[in-house]
Design an enzyme around this catalytic site. Structure first.
Site, PDB file in Angstrom:
ATOM      1  N   LYS A 110      -2.879   6.760   7.491  1.00 31.24           N
ATOM      2  CA  LYS A 110      -3.624   5.773   8.592  1.00 31.24           C
ATOM      3  C   LYS A 110      -4.153   6.705   9.778  1.00 31.24           C
ATOM      4  CE  LYS A 110      -1.963   1.446   7.620  1.00 31.24           C
ATOM      5  NZ  LYS A 110      -0.730   0.675   7.237  1.00 31.24           N
ATOM      6  N   LYS A 189      -5.608   3.951  -7.402  1.00 32.39           N
ATOM      7  CA  LYS A 189      -4.396   3.431  -7.379  1.00 32.39           C
ATOM      8  C   LYS A 189      -4.490   1.952  -7.013  1.00 32.39           C
ATOM      9  CE  LYS A 189      -0.860   2.383  -4.428  1.00 32.39           C
ATOM     10  NZ  LYS A 189       0.497   2.310  -3.315  1.00 32.39           N
ATOM     11  N   LYS A 192      -3.318  -3.181  -2.146  1.00 37.97           N
ATOM     12  CA  LYS A 192      -3.597  -3.986  -1.117  1.00 37.97           C
ATOM     13  C   LYS A 192      -4.790  -3.495  -0.136  1.00 37.97           C
ATOM     14  CE  LYS A 192       0.237  -5.585  -1.477  1.00 37.97           C
ATOM     15  NZ  LYS A 192       1.801  -5.756  -0.905  1.00 37.97           N
TER      16      LYS A 192
HETATM   17  P1  ADP Z   1       0.091  -1.970  -1.648  1.00 36.42           P
HETATM   18  O1  ADP Z   1      -0.286  -0.528  -1.885  1.00 36.42           O
HETATM   19  O2  ADP Z   1      -0.558  -2.561  -2.447  1.00 36.42           O
HETATM   20  O3  ADP Z   1       0.354  -2.077  -0.134  1.00 36.42           O
HETATM   21  P2  ADP Z   1       3.107  -1.817  -1.346  1.00 36.42           P
HETATM   22  O4  ADP Z   1       2.850  -0.381  -0.539  1.00 36.42           O
HETATM   23  O5  ADP Z   1       3.469  -3.153  -0.785  1.00 36.42           O
HETATM   24  O6  ADP Z   1       1.653  -1.929  -2.280  1.00 36.42           O
HETATM   25  O7  ADP Z   1       4.259  -1.633  -2.622  1.00 36.42           O
HETATM   26  C1  ADP Z   1       5.187  -2.361  -2.986  1.00 36.42           C
HETATM   27  C2  ADP Z   1       5.900  -1.784  -4.241  1.00 36.42           C
HETATM   28  O8  ADP Z   1       5.012  -1.792  -5.279  1.00 36.42           O
HETATM   29  C3  ADP Z   1       6.188  -0.271  -3.946  1.00 36.42           C
HETATM   30  O9  ADP Z   1       7.582   0.270  -4.813  1.00 36.42           O
HETATM   31  C4  ADP Z   1       5.161   0.412  -4.465  1.00 36.42           C
HETATM   32  O10 ADP Z   1       5.571   1.823  -5.070  1.00 36.42           O
HETATM   33  C5  ADP Z   1       5.028  -0.274  -5.689  1.00 36.42           C
HETATM   34  N1  ADP Z   1       3.285  -0.233  -6.054  1.00 36.42           N
HETATM   35  C6  ADP Z   1       2.242  -0.436  -5.385  1.00 36.42           C
HETATM   36  N2  ADP Z   1       1.051  -0.131  -5.835  1.00 36.42           N
HETATM   37  C7  ADP Z   1       1.288   0.281  -7.075  1.00 36.42           C
HETATM   38  C8  ADP Z   1       0.779   0.906  -8.110  1.00 36.42           C
HETATM   39  N3  ADP Z   1      -0.527   0.829  -8.212  1.00 36.42           N
HETATM   40  N4  ADP Z   1       1.381   1.543  -9.120  1.00 36.42           N
HETATM   41  C9  ADP Z   1       2.573   1.542  -9.215  1.00 36.42           C
HETATM   42  N5  ADP Z   1       3.511   0.714  -8.408  1.00 36.42           N
HETATM   43  C10 ADP Z   1       2.874   0.336  -7.143  1.00 36.42           C
END
Ligand code: ADP
Ligand code: TRP
Length: 321
Positions: A110, A189, A192
């Protein structure tokens, strides 16, 4: 064996969250004493709208329950219903080197993008360490992006144990290789924050459009594609469909003769069917919010009792009691 994981209420659940964290967590509820929570304190580091937080928190509760979290098997609760974690977070912060937090990727990413970072975001891994350590957790199922946080938790716990005597269980991250990094519609990846997600619940038409809109290269349908396993739709299809269907489409793409449109159509259909039961369950739960709230309240009572014991141990060992 105690299993623990959390997810931030930061927006709609997507395939990355589901395969990376939620499904492994739900499977693990059969294997030990599982605790799963909605990380609403953590969401405060980057979401500043109270109403939105309330709504997202309820959404995560519905998502998790609809996807198979069973409150008879797991303790399911809201992070902030166990305020003891914030106290433990303070104790841990006093043994957390600044240099460790400066390496934290959520903070580093960030600030590199010029997004103003607050102290909460900087200290995010310490609160996460408190979340994990306060329940004597052994296993933390997460996606690969959270590995660093669990490693920091281990470092902090080891330091505390060395300084004040054996206090905490040292946890292990559990990351499934095959779903460690689910790709989004642009091949990065799925996240969100990249706007490349495929949500689990939502409007059929919009979701179909998203899947049909996945960018492909300009090779003609008849052309053989020796790199078929790298194709984004194939990768996603293999997560969602049976092995037979996944490999069948991969082989057809490799041989030539399968158009990208047909491949994406198959992806959409398999995806839509895969979540049909969860969708029905979610609709049912949405009409029964008293039940959902009672699950969270009951989970909070159970989680809090466990947390208070560990906090007391930590307070004693460091001389607060
Ligand atoms: P985002 O990246 O969408 O904000 P979060 O950080 O809230 O997602 O992740 C919530 C959970 O989902 C975590 O355990 C994270 O490791 C898993 N996760 C998020 N995106 C992925 C992905 N593309 N592949 C595998 N696991 C993921
Ligand atoms: N940081 C995690 C995420 O963004 C959420 C989280 C908070 C968590 N505390 C946790 C995950 C403890 C596992 C264990 O996905």
């Amino acid at each position: 064996m105690r299993i623990l994981s959390g997810i931030q209420p930061s927006g709609a659940l997507h395939l990355g969250n589901y395969f990376g964290m939620m499904r492994p967590a739900i499977e693990l509820q059969e294997k030990g004493e599982a605790l799963y929570f909605i990380a609403d304190y953590h969401s405060m580091t980057s979401l500043f709208d109270a109403e939105q937080r309330r709504k997202n928190t309820l959404d995560v509760a519905l998502d998790f329950l609809a996807c198979g979290l069973d409150p008879k098997k797991s303790i399911f609760f809201k992070q902030s219903d166990v305020p003891e974690v914030t106290e433990l977070s303070w104790l841990l912060s006093t043994l957390t080197p600044m240099s460790l937090l400066e390496k934290g990727h959520s903070f580093k990413d960030k600030s590199a993008k010029g997004i103003p970072v607050n102290h909460g975001l900087f200290a995010y891994p310490v609160l996460m360490a408190a979340d994990i350590l306060i329940y004597d957790s052994n296993i933390v199922p997460v996606g690969r992006d959270q590995k660093q946080h669990v490693e920091m938790t281990r470092d902090i716990a080891i330091k505390f144990n060395e300084q004040y005597g054996r206090t905490f269980v040292i946890p292990e991250p559990q990351i499934r290789d095959e779903v460690a990094l689910v790709p989004g519609t642009d091949g990065q990846k799925m996240s969100k924050s990249y706007g490349n997600t495929i949500e689990i619940f939502g409007d059929e038409k919009a979701l179909r459009k998203k899947i049909m809109g996945i960018q492909m290269d300009s090779r003609q349908p008849a052309e053989p594609k020796p790199d078929a396993e790298k194709n984004l739709a194939v990768q996603l299809l293999k997560l969602i469909a049976s092995t037979k269907v996944g490999t069948d489409f991969e082989n057809r793409l490799r041989a030539g003769g399968l158009g990208y449109g047909d491949l994406k159509k198959a992806l959409f259909e398999n995806y839509w069917n895969y979540f049909a039961d969860a969708r029905a369950k979610r609709a049912e739960l949405s009409a029964n919010l008293d039940y959902v709230n009672s699950v969270l309240a009951d989970g909070a009572t159970k989680a809090r009792a466990l947390a208070q014991k560990v906090l007391k141990r930590a307070r004693k060992n460091c001389g607060l009691e």
